[in-house]
Design a protein around this motif. Structure first.
Motif, PDB file in Angstrom:
ATOM      1  N   VAL A  55       0.868  -1.170   0.000  1.00 45.53           N
ATOM      2  CA  VAL A  55       0.000   0.000   0.000  1.00 45.53           C
ATOM      3  C   VAL A  55       0.905   1.219   0.000  1.00 45.53           C
ATOM      4  O   VAL A  55       1.893   1.252   0.746  1.00 45.53           O
ATOM      5  N   GLU A  56       0.562   2.193  -0.817  1.00 47.81           N
ATOM      6  CA  GLU A  56       1.398   3.379  -0.950  1.00 47.81           C
ATOM      7  C   GLU A  56       1.610   4.033   0.416  1.00 47.81           C
ATOM      8  O   GLU A  56       0.655   4.349   1.124  1.00 47.81           O
ATOM      9  N   GLY A  58       2.652   2.670   3.084  1.00 45.44           N
ATOM     10  CA  GLY A  58       2.425   1.800   4.221  1.00 45.44           C
ATOM     11  C   GLY A  58       3.730   1.296   4.818  1.00 45.44           C
ATOM     12  O   GLY A  58       4.750   1.215   4.134  1.00 45.44           O
ATOM     13  N   THR A  70      -5.000   1.844   7.920  1.00 41.88           N
ATOM     14  CA  THR A  70      -4.526   2.093   6.553  1.00 41.88           C
ATOM     15  C   THR A  70      -3.055   2.485   6.512  1.00 41.88           C
ATOM     16  O   THR A  70      -2.482   2.601   5.429  1.00 41.88           O
ATOM     17  N   ILE A  73       0.824  -1.987   5.516  1.00 37.00           N
ATOM     18  CA  ILE A  73       0.574  -2.773   4.310  1.00 37.00           C
ATOM     19  C   ILE A  73      -0.304  -3.963   4.682  1.00 37.00           C
ATOM     20  O   ILE A  73      -0.516  -4.265   5.869  1.00 37.00           O
ATOM     21  N   ASN A  74      -0.805  -4.637   3.659  1.00 34.69           N
ATOM     22  CA  ASN A  74      -1.716  -5.753   3.871  1.00 34.69           C
ATOM     23  C   ASN A  74      -0.942  -6.960   4.409  1.00 34.69           C
ATOM     24  O   ASN A  74      -0.017  -7.426   3.751  1.00 34.69           O
TER      25      ASN A  74
ATOM     26  N   GLU B 129      -1.972   1.206  -4.761  1.00 35.40           N
ATOM     27  CA  GLU B 129      -3.191   1.985  -4.525  1.00 35.40           C
ATOM     28  C   GLU B 129      -3.883   1.516  -3.257  1.00 35.40           C
ATOM     29  O   GLU B 129      -3.759   0.369  -2.842  1.00 35.40           O
ATOM     30  N   THR B 130      -4.613   2.423  -2.637  1.00 31.83           N
ATOM     31  CA  THR B 130      -5.188   2.110  -1.326  1.00 31.83           C
ATOM     32  C   THR B 130      -6.586   1.523  -1.433  1.00 31.83           C
ATOM     33  O   THR B 130      -7.032   0.839  -0.513  1.00 31.83           O
ATOM     34  N   ASP B 131      -7.283   1.782  -2.535  1.00 34.74           N
ATOM     35  CA  ASP B 131      -8.669   1.294  -2.616  1.00 34.74           C
ATOM     36  C   ASP B 131      -8.750   0.032  -3.463  1.00 34.74           C
ATOM     37  O   ASP B 131      -9.584  -0.093  -4.356  1.00 34.74           O
ATOM     38  N   LEU B 135      -7.527  -5.120  -0.070  1.00 37.30           N
ATOM     39  CA  LEU B 135      -7.554  -4.500   1.269  1.00 37.30           C
ATOM     40  C   LEU B 135      -8.994  -4.466   1.757  1.00 37.30           C
ATOM     41  O   LEU B 135      -9.616  -3.404   1.838  1.00 37.30           O
TER      42      LEU B 135
END
Lengths: 125, 335
Positions: A55-56, A58, A70, A73-74, B129-131, B135
């Protein structure tokens, strides 16, 4: 188009690695190189999964109190890649052991030669 | 004519139609034999060639004349006949054409796959990207409530050893199965003899100072798996590398005395059993920890996270032992 490729550079790299590994696996007669090709394909899948989890902006998911979720990262692809690495190591060890057994018997690592020798051996017995 | 050998003289005479002896010349044993053969055929009325040859051979053997015939019919048995060097450089035509088709097809399949994958990669949501759909609420739950539910600061460790501990049990079992089957394949009977390689002097000098650091770091990564990046798998890999280095530094004989194969397999089995028992207990006393039997501790302390620390230890032992077992199994051995 070029921007899209640059944006998705990790996925494109994973695809390239996967294709290289695939062609190596199918075209090289040497069994060791086939195993290397299989490992390349594994690596491509790991790269793809790890890139999916990013994630940008993250950070690594070392949780802290009062932090938005948020900000990390995942973590799910990380766990998946861990599983994949373990399975890849296990299958590689098993393949190498089988290759060593084949080499002990036929004194060759070339799959075509091994197949021809095995077939002529069957005819003899 | 006088210079010619006897047989040539006779041939010339035979060609000229003036043989010295009659058709039943007495001094020619071969001719006599042929005569007997003709009489034999006459007497039996048909060509019993095999029987006649057999009779002849017995007669000749009785006379002691048979050394040459014997050598021709029963060549001396060679104990180890040289194997034909069957290394085909050129294949037969059909196989070669099939191979050509196979090559073209595999390149075509690979190219098709590459094109499809690239198209998919370009249409995926952008990198970082976050969306993105990945996620979703699952990741949100793990990140938001992971610390209070598992007691682990490292969300990935909490994920693989608490929420999905059963999967990790399967992973450890896969490693164990791979180690066992590799040992089965490579430890064939009759291959017990080993020649030990002594330690390499350069590596030994350098490695002696490096070895404790590596082993300590491995233990650190395993024990701090719930607090910092790492865990049983990565720490176990570091420990396994340390064990391999120890085998190179101390020499294989010393290492085989310190950590024999039997100890390694016992440690792996015990760790796997302990993992299964601990996680089984955790499932049994309230699946998904509705009862919450095991205290979680304060997140961030070393003794926290419920079962995560002992589970990490088990996984670390399994991975380290498996790595070292692979190393010892794949060492070159004296046949």
């Amino acid at each position: 188009m070029l921007e899209a490729i640059l944006q998705q550079r990790y996925y494109i790299t994973a695809v390239l690695l996967f294709t290289i590994g695939f062609v190596t696996l199918f075209l090289h007669p040497n069994l060791l190189k086939k195993i290397i090709g299989l490992n390349l394909m594994d690596t491509a899948v790991f790269l793809f999964l790890a890139a999916m989890g990013y994630v940008e902006g993250g950070v690594a998911p070392m949780l802290e109190e009062g932090q938005e979720w948020t900000a990390y990262i995942n973590p799910v692809p990380g766990g998946l890649v861990l599983t994949g690495i373990v399975v890849a190591v296990s299958t590689t060890a098993l393949f190498l052991a089988l290759t060593q057994r084949l080499y002990r018997r036929y004194h060759s690592l070339n799959l075509d030669e091994i197949l021809i020798l095995a077939r002529s051996g069957e005819e003899k017995h | 004519m006088k210079d010619n050998p006897q047989w040539l003289e006779r041939v010339i005479q035979w060609a000229a139609g003036q043989e010295q002896e009659g058709p039943e010349g007495p001094e020619d044993p071969e001719r006599q034999e042929f005569q007997e053969y003709l009489e034999y055929i006459d007497a039996h009325g048909y060509m019993e060639f095999g029987a006649y040859r057999y009779m002849r051979r017995r007669e000749r053997a009785a006379l002691g004349l048979d050394a040459v015939t014997e050598a021709i019919h029963n060549p001396p048995h060679q104990p180890n006949p040289p194997k034909p060097q069957h290394r085909p450089r050129r294949r037969p035509g059909l196989l070669r054409r099939q191979l050509w088709v196979y090559r073209v097809l595999s390149v075509g399949v690979a190219l098709c796959l590459a094109v499809i994958f690239t198209a998919v990669a370009l249409s995926l949501p952008g990198f970082g990207e976050t969306d993105v759909p990945a996620l979703n609420e699952v990741a949100q739950r793990y990140l938001e409530r992971g610390m209070e539910e598992t007691g682990a600061v490292n969300a990935v460790t909490g994920l693989i050893l608490e929420y999905r501990a059963f999967d990790t049990f399967g992973e450890s079992a896969v490693l164990f199965a791979a180690a066992v089957s590799t040992a089965l394949l490579l430890n064939a009977p009759g291959r017990r003899l080993r020649n030990y390689r002594g330690p390499d002097p350069v590596l030994s000098t350098l490695g002696r100072s490096l070895l404790p650091v590596i082993l300590l770091f491995g233990v650190y990564v395993v024990v701090n798996g719930h607090l910092s990046p790492g865990g049983g798998f990565s720490g176990g890999a570091v420990l396994g590398a340390g064990l391999i280095l120890a085998s190179l530094v101390l020499g294989e004989e010393e290492m085989d005395r310190l950590l024999p194969q039997r100890t390694m397999s016992r440690a792996t089995t015990l760790a796997l059993l302990a993992y299964g028992l601990m996680k089984g207990y955790s499932f049994f006393t309230g699946a998904n920890h509705l009862g919450g039997e095991i205290p979680k501790g304060t997140p961030g302390a070393i003794l926290s996270g419920g079962l995560i620390l002992p589970l990490n230890l088990c996984v670390g032992v399994i991975v380290a032992c498996t790595m070292y077992t692979f190393y010892t199994l794949f060492l070159s051995r004296e046949e």
